[in-house]
Design an enzyme around this catalytic site. Structure first.
Site, PDB file in Angstrom:
ATOM      1  CB  THR A  75      40.179  29.936  -7.310  1.00  0.00           C
ATOM      2  OG1 THR A  75      38.941  29.140  -7.115  1.00  0.00           O
ATOM      3  CG2 THR A  75      40.787  28.668  -7.755  1.00  0.00           C
ATOM      4  CG  ASN A 159      33.606  26.530   1.566  1.00  0.00           C
ATOM      5  OD1 ASN A 159      34.338  26.291   2.280  1.00  0.00           O
ATOM      6  ND2 ASN A 159      33.635  25.857   0.737  1.00  0.00           N
ATOM      7  CD  GLN A 187      31.335  31.232   2.655  1.00  0.00           C
ATOM      8  OE1 GLN A 187      30.622  31.825   2.323  1.00  0.00           O
ATOM      9  NE2 GLN A 187      32.000  30.774   1.095  1.00  0.00           N
ATOM     10  CB  SER A 207      36.792  35.842  -3.123  1.00  0.00           C
ATOM     11  OG  SER A 207      35.307  35.807  -4.571  1.00  0.00           O
ATOM     12  CB  ALA A 208      34.461  40.585  -5.463  1.00  0.00           C
ATOM     13  CG  HIS A 209      31.462  35.782  -5.863  1.00  0.00           C
ATOM     14  ND1 HIS A 209      31.079  34.654  -6.232  1.00  0.00           N
ATOM     15  CD2 HIS A 209      33.077  34.729  -6.557  1.00  0.00           C
ATOM     16  CE1 HIS A 209      31.774  33.086  -5.782  1.00  0.00           C
ATOM     17  NE2 HIS A 209      32.739  33.530  -6.158  1.00  0.00           N
ATOM     18  CB  THR A 247      45.170  44.555 -18.848  1.00  0.00           C
ATOM     19  OG1 THR A 247      45.952  44.261 -19.605  1.00  0.00           O
ATOM     20  CG2 THR A 247      44.442  46.295 -18.393  1.00  0.00           C
ATOM     21  CB  CYS A 332      27.752  16.658  -8.668  1.00  0.00           C
ATOM     22  SG  CYS A 332      25.816  16.465  -7.391  1.00  0.00           S
TER      23      CYS A 332
HETATM   24  C1  LIG Z   1      34.239  30.309  -3.013  1.00  0.00           C
HETATM   25  C2  LIG Z   1      35.523  30.290  -1.414  1.00  0.00           C
HETATM   26  C3  LIG Z   1      36.592  30.766  -2.914  1.00  0.00           C
HETATM   27  C4  LIG Z   1      36.700  30.317  -4.224  1.00  0.00           C
HETATM   28  O1  LIG Z   1      36.445  31.709  -4.754  1.00  0.00           O
HETATM   29  P1  LIG Z   1      36.375  32.209  -6.364  1.00  0.00           P
HETATM   30  O2  LIG Z   1      36.502  33.751  -6.249  1.00  0.00           O
HETATM   31  O3  LIG Z   1      35.190  31.946  -6.719  1.00  0.00           O
HETATM   32  O4  LIG Z   1      37.820  31.527  -6.674  1.00  0.00           O
HETATM   33  C5  LIG Z   1      37.572  29.903  -2.088  1.00  0.00           C
HETATM   34  N1  LIG Z   1      37.547  29.561  -0.643  1.00  0.00           N
HETATM   35  C6  LIG Z   1      36.937  29.542  -0.195  1.00  0.00           C
HETATM   36  C7  LIG Z   1      36.418  29.222   1.059  1.00  0.00           C
HETATM   37  C8  LIG Z   1      35.192  30.011  -0.690  1.00  0.00           C
HETATM   38  O5  LIG Z   1      33.854  30.149  -0.428  1.00  0.00           O
END
Ligand SMILES: *Cc1c(COP(=O)(O)O)cnc(C)c1O
Length: 387
Positions: A75, A159, A187, A207-209, A247, A332
């Site tokens: 994001t 996504n 993704q 994005s790491a997660h 930081t 939602c």
């Molecule tokens: C999850 C996602 C984001 C947002 O990433 P965050 O690290 O959760 O802020 C942005 N773009 C895509 C395509 C995503 O799948």
């Protein structure tokens, strides 16, 4: 019983290797120091960990480590890329008209950043619409290009529907144009080969997660040659070569780095195993009449399905599927449940867009998970249709 997790596109669990490395960065006996502390060993050791992680990510995406800016996630990376580029251009030439090309099926972090620039900063915007399979074609970018186009922002992998955009072809047709190319690759990492040099991108969000790292950490790739100017959106200590102050969270960065290293090691093997599971699940679900696959069948990542069952409401289906954790095609908000804007952009009517079910597999999905989830979805859809 805990439900089977088939929502890897929403987030992934941390790999155990990642969690272990992160834990070593928190306590007095570990790498807890401030990586910006230059006067003692605690700082040096933490900085060393940060740079090892930067190296792992750079290797994974074929970049120079100096092209990586740590952020809090995709994001923030999307906001920094889009607003940062426009602001830098405005600083160079305050009065020239600026035009951005993006698509109607981008993540909200792109769409809303672009809308902000349109509304408050007079930037013109073209939103490309996908075809009925969810694909954005290079020719559409070509047709939308204007002399004043300064930025094209498109996602590598969607996504919601898992479709893959041909980024290299789009970069190729931009090579003779001044417009920069920003790619949201949140993704894509861990699902397909992501190579900044082969793709020829200027900016790329990570994005790491989404690839077995922790939440709250990501990166923006910013090309060095030719240099891309990005104006900071967070001001302060001037970290990350002035592009992003704050930081550095060593534990988060080390987690991302280890996750990236694991992807480099496991991508091929993960991909083929997950593809086999996904194809098996699609075969099972396809036994049902009136099932519709949303998004292209072949030009999509291996872990992803998005299906609509005619006559079955997605929300009702989800709440009846207590044994499987997945996402619906609906977003939602506090007032109402709206059908997914991505599925609507594909031309699905409201009912079919509401009925969309996103099923995403991952590294820890087993054969048994897929068998049980498939049987459960069949059972529930049949029961709901009989009502
Ligand atoms: C999850 C996602 C984001 C947002 O990433 P965050 O690290 O959760 O802020 C942005 N773009 C895509 C395509 C995503 O799948």
């Amino acid at each position: 019983m805990t439900p089977i997790y088939l929502d890897y596109a929403a987030t992934t669990p941390c790999a155990p290797e990642v969690a272990e490395k992160m834990a070593q960065c928190l306590t007095l006996d570990g790498f807890f120091g401030n990586p910006a502390s230059r006067s003692h060993k605690y700082g040096w050791l933490a900085e060393n960990q940060v740079e090892i992680a930067r190296g792992h990510l750079a290797t994974l995406i074929n970049a120079d480590p100096r092209e990586i800016v740590w952020t809090s996630g995709a994001t923030e990376s999307n906001n920094l890329a889009i607003k940062g580029v426009i602001e830098a251009l405005r600083q160079q030439q305050p009065d020239v008209p600026l035009h951005i090309i993006t698509s109607a099926i981008e993540h909200k972090a792109v769409l809303d950043a672009v809308e902000h620039l349109r509304r408050w900063h007079g930037v013109e915007v073209t939103l490309l619409n996908p075809d009925s399979n969810g694909l954005i074609h290079p020719q559409q970018v070509s047709d939308a290009l204007r002399p004043e186009t300064c930025l094209v922002s498109l996602m590598a992998v969607n996504n919601e529907i898992g479709t893959i955009t041909d980024i290299a072809a789009i970069a190729q047709l931009l090579s003779s144009h001044r417009a920069l190319l920003h790619v949201d690759a949140a993704q894509a990492i861990g699902k397909i080969v992501v190579d900044t040099k082969a793709w020829q991108v200027d900016l790329m969000s990570i994005s790491a997660h989404k690839f077995y790292g922790p939440k709250g950490i990501g990166a923006l790739y910013v090309r060095r040659e030719p240099k891309v100017a990005v104006t900071a959106q967070l001001h302060g200590g001037g970290h990350e070569r002035g592009m992003r102050s704050g930081t550095l969270p060593t534990h988060q960065i080390v987690g991302l780095g280890e996750a990236a290293r694991l992807v480099s090691e496991h991508l091929e093997e993960d991909e083929s195993r997950i593809r086999r599971l996904r194809d098996g699940l699609w075969q099972t679900l396809n036994e049902l009449p009136d099932i519709h696959l949303n998004g292209d069948l072949t030009q999509r990542v291996a872990n992803h399905l998005n299906v609509s069952f005619a006559g079955v409401d997605g929300e009702v289906l989800l709440s009846s599927l207590a044994k499987v954790a997945l996402s619906s095609g609906s977003a939602c908000n506090s007032v109402s449940v709206e059908p997914s804007f991505v599925l609507t952009a594909l031309g699905l009517n409201r009912d079919m867009a509401h009925a969309g079910l996103r099923i995403s597999l991952g590294r820890y999905t087993t054969d048994e998970d897929v068998d049980r989830a498939g049987a459960e979805i069949l059972r529930v859809v049949r029961a709901l249709r009989e009502r």
